[in-house]
Design an enzyme around this catalytic site. Structure first.
Site, short mmCIF file in Angstrom:
data_model
loop_
_atom_site.label_atom_id
_atom_site.label_comp_id
_atom_site.label_asym_id
_atom_site.label_seq_id
_atom_site.Cartn_x
_atom_site.Cartn_y
_atom_site.Cartn_z
N LYS A 277 -2.65 -18.87 -3.06
CA LYS A 277 -2.59 -18.03 -1.91
C LYS A 277 -3.46 -17.50 -0.76
O LYS A 277 -3.95 -18.54 -0.38
CB LYS A 277 -3.24 -16.57 -2.65
CG LYS A 277 -2.49 -15.72 -3.34
CD LYS A 277 -2.65 -14.78 -4.28
CE LYS A 277 -1.98 -14.15 -5.08
NZ LYS A 277 -0.67 -13.71 -5.37
N ARG A 351 4.25 -12.02 -14.91
CA ARG A 351 5.44 -12.58 -15.75
C ARG A 351 4.81 -13.58 -17.39
O ARG A 351 5.48 -13.58 -18.71
CB ARG A 351 6.54 -13.32 -15.66
CG ARG A 351 6.15 -14.58 -14.82
CD ARG A 351 7.30 -14.24 -13.86
NE ARG A 351 7.10 -14.16 -13.01
CZ ARG A 351 8.35 -14.12 -11.53
NH1 ARG A 351 8.91 -15.06 -11.22
NH2 ARG A 351 7.26 -13.31 -10.27
#
Length: 508
Positions: A277, A351
């Site tokens: 990020k 996920r």
């Protein structure tokens, strides 16, 4: 905070501050105000449009003679017909945030004039808001800048009957428990990441569970390998801190009653892994464990409220870092249920850990599964910062959760889960890949999770937006929000009533 109920006339209520609510556009002042020196002041200020009663408007009135209270605060409640639990929570938060900057021995609040049937829900939400509003995000400030009130007095317009008083007192107790649960979730989120490495957070959760009489089981890295949690282990590989998996069990209903599984994403810091990020996008990534924090708070609140439900929480806890053993793009992980997943973006890690947790939850045969996760930025793009994305494979379950949202004023919007979204998750080397195409990212993430719940009725809440507030406002603080604790407690209470009706028992 000691909370008590009284029916004393307002001018005789002794407190550091007395708070009076005012509806927007009302044609007459509250009965409690009539005949007091405050009535004349309010009439003049309303005529001058200095006070409007708009939601969360605050007007201090100082030095008013004829009142035992030291100072008065008028809080706007908005339109009378729109007063609900959400408005009441917001008003409580707003007034408490305003007054808790200094230590106060006592604060009194005049209860709004509503019919008896709605009063308990309004009171509970008001108390929840007050408790949440006295707690800020400054956990590590050298000097505290928020202070819980010594005593909170709720002032009824007239002495309630015995049955009504009992209902009010139950609502006060409920509000206190739920408000503290909201703060628990906020505190866990606002804790600096260095202080909540996975094993350390797991032990903190165990302590919370022990205090509430909830059974907690913690799995370490070795146990996770034995249990084939390939997603959780893959994400954790880039961190020096080992992962943990926590199971919280609260069973207070009959053995045959349905069990709800709550699954929470617990990434204590998310750098994005090798799909790194930007620095600015990491500033709030201590909040990537909000799903787990909410599950802990809901289970604790259910236990303290002694709700007659069967509830199991599953928390997948890890960091997502960039160490030398970090999972790489192109790696293939084997999930708990045997499905293989090609990793094409290490920043789509939530996920992966939820896949293991959901698979394990399914094996334990719950009646329903609900997961919460700060899962996708795409959901924020779709719905903004205040609304969660709701997905599910069972219409009735989705509707029940949405009904609980309406009751509390928290917002979730159902998004599609059509089968064609699965096409973008196809991999040439594995059963699935962990990202889809450019479009509909929140939907493809939910579609990925659906592959791990089988036929069990399931709801997924993508809380990436409402879990965190970048800015400070009158009715919320910057930092973790504790979103959906109130909604899920309400959902559990409704579920308990349904189960009691089917079993021919009572929840009271």
């Amino acid at each position: 905070m000691n909370i008590r109920l009284t029916a004393s006339p307002l001018d005789q209520v002794s407190a550091s501050w007395l708070v009076v609510g005012l509806f927007e556009g009302q044609d007459r002042l509250p009965d409690q105000v009539q005949g007091t020196p405050l009535a004349e002041v309010l009439t003049k200020e309303i005529d001058r449009k200095e006070i409007t009663g708009s939601a969360n408007e605050l007007t201090p009135i100082l030095g008013l003679s004829g009142f035992a209270a030291g100072s008065l605060l008028v809080v706007g409640l908005g339109k009378r017909e729109k007063l609900d639990a959400g408005v009441s929570f917001s008003a409580g938060y707003t007034l408490a945030k305003r007054l808790s900057g200094k230590a106060r021995d006592s604060v009194a609040i005049a209860l709004p004039e509503v019919d008896e049937a709605r009063l308990p829900a309004i009171i509970s939400a008001l108390v929840e808001g007050v408790i949440a509003g006295t707690r800020g995000p400054g956990l590590r400030k050298s000097e505290p800048n928020r202070h819980e009130f010594g005593e909170l007095t709720l002032v009824a317009g007239s002495e309630p009957s015995g049955a009504v008083r009992q209902e009010i007192e139950r609502a006060i107790r409920r509000g206190e428990i739920v408000g503290r649960a909201v703060n628990l979730a906020r505190d866990l989120v606002n804790t600096p990441p260095a202080e909540k490495a996975p094993a350390r957070l797991a032990e903190r959760i165990r302590e919370i569970a022990d205090g509430a009489g909830v059974q907690a089981t913690v799995w370490d890295e070795a146990r996770l390998r034995d249990e084939r949690f390939g997603g959780l282990l893959g994400v954790a590989a880039g961190s020096d801190q080992p992962p943990a998996f926590v199971i919280l069990e609260y069973r207070a209903a009959r053995k045959e009653a349905p069990t709800l599984a709550l699954v929470g994403k617990g990434v204590t810091f998310d750098s994005g892994g090798l799909s790194l990020k930007p620095s600015a996008s990491m500033e709030d990534m201590k909040s990537d464990m909000t799903g787990a924090a909410v599950v802990v708070a809901v289970v604790e609140a259910a236990a303290r409220l002694a709700l007659p439900v069967n509830l199991v929480g599953y928390l997948a806890i890890t960091e997502n870092m960039t160490g030398g053993r970090a999972m790489k793009l192109g790696d293939v992980l084997t999930m708990r249920n045997g499905k293989t997943v090609e990793v094409l973006n290490t920043d789509a890690e939530g996920r992966l850990i939820l896949a293991d947790a959901l698979s394990y939850a399914v094996e334990n045969e719950p009646a329903r599964i609900l997961d919460l996760a700060t899962l996708t930025g795409a959901c924020i793009v779709a719905l903004g910062l205040r609304i969660a994305g709701l997905f599910g494979n069972d219409d009735a379950f989705c509707e029940d959760v949405q009904a609980a949202c309406v009751e509390t004023g928290e917002r979730a919007w159902r998004l599609p889960l059509d089968d064609d979204f699965k096409e973008s998750l196809k991999s040439t080397v594995a059963d699935l890949k962990n990202v889809g195409g450019r479009w509909g990212g929140a939907v493809t993430a939910a579609k990925f999770l659906e592959q791990f719940v089988g036929a069990v009725p399931w709801v997924h809440l993508d809380i990436a937006g409402p879990s965190w507030s970048d800015s400070d406002g009158s009715s919320r603080d910057a930092g973790g929000t504790g979103c959906f604790v109130r909604t899920l407690v309400t959902y559990l209470e409704t579920a308990a009533k349904v189960e009691a009706a089917s079993a021919g028992t009572s929840t009271v």
